[in-house]
Design a protein around this motif. Structure first.
Motif, mmCIF file in Angstrom:
data_model
loop_
_atom_site.group_PDB
_atom_site.id
_atom_site.type_symbol
_atom_site.label_atom_id
_atom_site.label_comp_id
_atom_site.label_asym_id
_atom_site.label_seq_id
_atom_site.Cartn_x
_atom_site.Cartn_y
_atom_site.Cartn_z
ATOM 1 N N SER A 13 -4.932 16.362 0.256
ATOM 2 C CA SER A 13 -5.490 15.065 -0.126
ATOM 3 C C SER A 13 -4.531 13.962 0.278
ATOM 4 N N CYS A 14 -5.091 12.818 0.586
ATOM 5 C CA CYS A 14 -4.301 11.638 0.940
ATOM 6 C C CYS A 14 -4.917 10.462 0.194
ATOM 7 N N ALA A 15 -4.204 9.957 -0.797
ATOM 8 C CA ALA A 15 -4.726 8.886 -1.637
ATOM 9 C C ALA A 15 -3.993 7.582 -1.341
ATOM 10 N N ALA A 16 -4.772 6.551 -1.083
ATOM 11 C CA ALA A 16 -4.206 5.222 -0.844
ATOM 12 C C ALA A 16 -4.343 4.383 -2.101
ATOM 13 N N SER A 17 -3.278 3.689 -2.439
ATOM 14 C CA SER A 17 -3.308 2.816 -3.610
ATOM 15 C C SER A 17 -2.620 1.497 -3.283
ATOM 16 N N GLY A 18 -2.868 0.521 -4.154
ATOM 17 C CA GLY A 18 -2.262 -0.789 -3.921
ATOM 18 C C GLY A 18 -3.300 -1.772 -3.414
ATOM 19 N N SER A 19 -2.879 -2.646 -2.537
ATOM 20 C CA SER A 19 -3.728 -3.745 -2.073
ATOM 21 C C SER A 19 -4.615 -3.333 -0.900
ATOM 22 N N GLU A 31 -9.780 1.600 7.747
ATOM 23 C CA GLU A 31 -10.469 1.682 9.028
ATOM 24 C C GLU A 31 -10.472 3.090 9.604
ATOM 25 N N ALA A 32 -9.383 3.771 9.463
ATOM 26 C CA ALA A 32 -9.290 5.127 10.013
ATOM 27 C C ALA A 32 -8.194 5.874 9.274
ATOM 28 N N ILE A 33 -8.374 7.173 9.200
ATOM 29 C CA ILE A 33 -7.372 8.041 8.585
ATOM 30 C C ILE A 33 -7.095 9.173 9.545
ATOM 31 N N HIS A 34 -5.825 9.469 9.716
ATOM 32 C CA HIS A 34 -5.403 10.536 10.618
ATOM 33 C C HIS A 34 -4.529 11.523 9.854
ATOM 34 N N TRP A 35 -4.675 12.776 10.195
ATOM 35 C CA TRP A 35 -3.743 13.806 9.731
ATOM 36 C C TRP A 35 -2.932 14.281 10.939
ATOM 37 N N TYR A 36 -1.618 14.237 10.788
ATOM 38 C CA TYR A 36 -0.707 14.748 11.790
ATOM 39 C C TYR A 36 0.052 15.928 11.179
ATOM 40 N N LYS A 65 -12.828 6.316 -3.685
ATOM 41 C CA LYS A 65 -11.523 6.712 -4.228
ATOM 42 C C LYS A 65 -10.384 6.379 -3.277
ATOM 43 N N ASN A 66 -10.701 5.793 -2.123
ATOM 44 C CA ASN A 66 -9.674 5.528 -1.099
ATOM 45 C C ASN A 66 -8.856 6.786 -0.807
ATOM 46 N N THR A 67 -9.553 7.880 -0.666
ATOM 47 C CA THR A 67 -8.911 9.181 -0.500
ATOM 48 C C THR A 67 -9.539 9.927 0.671
ATOM 49 N N ALA A 68 -8.680 10.606 1.408
ATOM 50 C CA ALA A 68 -9.130 11.469 2.494
ATOM 51 C C ALA A 68 -8.692 12.892 2.201
ATOM 52 N N TYR A 69 -9.417 13.820 2.798
ATOM 53 C CA TYR A 69 -9.138 15.230 2.568
ATOM 54 C C TYR A 69 -9.059 15.963 3.899
ATOM 55 N N LEU A 70 -8.294 17.030 3.909
ATOM 56 C CA LEU A 70 -8.272 17.925 5.049
ATOM 57 C C LEU A 70 -8.451 19.336 4.508
ATOM 58 N N GLN A 71 -9.651 19.866 4.683
ATOM 59 C CA GLN A 71 -9.934 21.234 4.273
ATOM 60 C C GLN A 71 -9.515 22.164 5.403
ATOM 61 N N VAL A 73 0.843 -1.194 0.000
ATOM 62 C CA VAL A 73 0.000 0.000 0.000
ATOM 63 C C VAL A 73 0.877 1.242 0.000
ATOM 64 N N GLN A 74 0.461 2.228 -0.764
ATOM 65 C CA GLN A 74 1.145 3.518 -0.771
ATOM 66 C C GLN A 74 0.146 4.612 -0.416
ATOM 67 N N LEU A 75 0.623 5.573 0.360
ATOM 68 C CA LEU A 75 -0.151 6.768 0.678
ATOM 69 C C LEU A 75 0.562 7.962 0.080
ATOM 70 N N VAL A 76 -0.164 8.767 -0.658
ATOM 71 C CA VAL A 76 0.445 9.940 -1.274
ATOM 72 C C VAL A 76 -0.367 11.171 -0.896
ATOM 73 N N GLU A 77 0.299 12.137 -0.261
ATOM 74 C CA GLU A 77 -0.350 13.396 0.083
ATOM 75 C C GLU A 77 -0.093 14.421 -1.012
#
Length: 122
Positions: free
Chosen positions: A21-27, A32-37, A75-81, A2-6
Motif C-alpha cells: 500500500s502507498c498512502a498519501a497524506s497532507g496537502s 495524477e499518477a502513481i508509480h511503483w519502483y 483514500k489517496n492510496t495506491a496498491y500493488l497486488q 505531502v507524505q507518502l507511506v508504504e
C-alpha cells in the motif's frame, strides 16, 4: 506538505502473495499518477507498474500477469497486488506519486515514499 507511506512488505515463499500500500497524506489536491519502483541490491531502480488518473496502467514485462496496480482516490492510496512471487522479485519497493498540492497553482510535484522491503525465499 505531502507524505507518502508504504506498507505491506515482508518475507514470503516463492509462489506466495503480498499486497503493498502507498498512502498519501497532507496537502493533496489530486494525484495524477502513481508509480511503483523496485531496487534490488547492486541493481538500478526499475519501474514496476504505474497507474494514471484515468486508471490506465502499465507494467514491466517481468511482472505482467502477476502484479496488479490499483488506486482508491477517496483514500489517496495506491496498491500493488503481487501474486506468484519469485525470488527475483526480492527488492526494496518504492512508491512515487505525481501530485497537485492544495494551493499549488496546478503545479505537479513528485514525491517518494521511504520504501518497503520484499523478500521472496526459494
Amino acid at each position: 506538505q505531502v507524505q507518502l507511506v508504504e506498507s505491506g512488505g515482508g518475507l514470503v515463499q516463492a509462489g506466495g502473495s503480498l499486497r503493498l500500500s502507498c498512502a498519501a497524506s497532507g496537502s493533496v489536491f489530486s494525484i495524477e499518477a502513481i508509480h511503483w519502483y523496485r531496487q534490488a541490491p547492486g541493481k538500478q531502480r526499475e519501474l514496476v507498474a504505474q497507474i494514471r488518473s484515468g486508471r490506465s496502467t502499465n507494467y514491466a514485462d517481468s511482472v505482467k500477469g502477476r502484479f496488479t496496480i490499483s488506486r482508491d482516490n477517496a483514500k489517496n492510496t495506491a496498491y500493488l497486488q503481487m501474486n506468484s512471487l519469485k525470488p527475483e522479485d526480492t527488492a526494496v519497493y518504492y512508491c512515487n506519486a505525481v501530485i497537485i498540492v492544495v494551493g499549488g497553482s496546478n503545479l505537479k510535484y513528485s514525491y517518494w515514499g521511504q520504501g518497503t522491503q520484499v523478500t521472496v525465499s526459494s
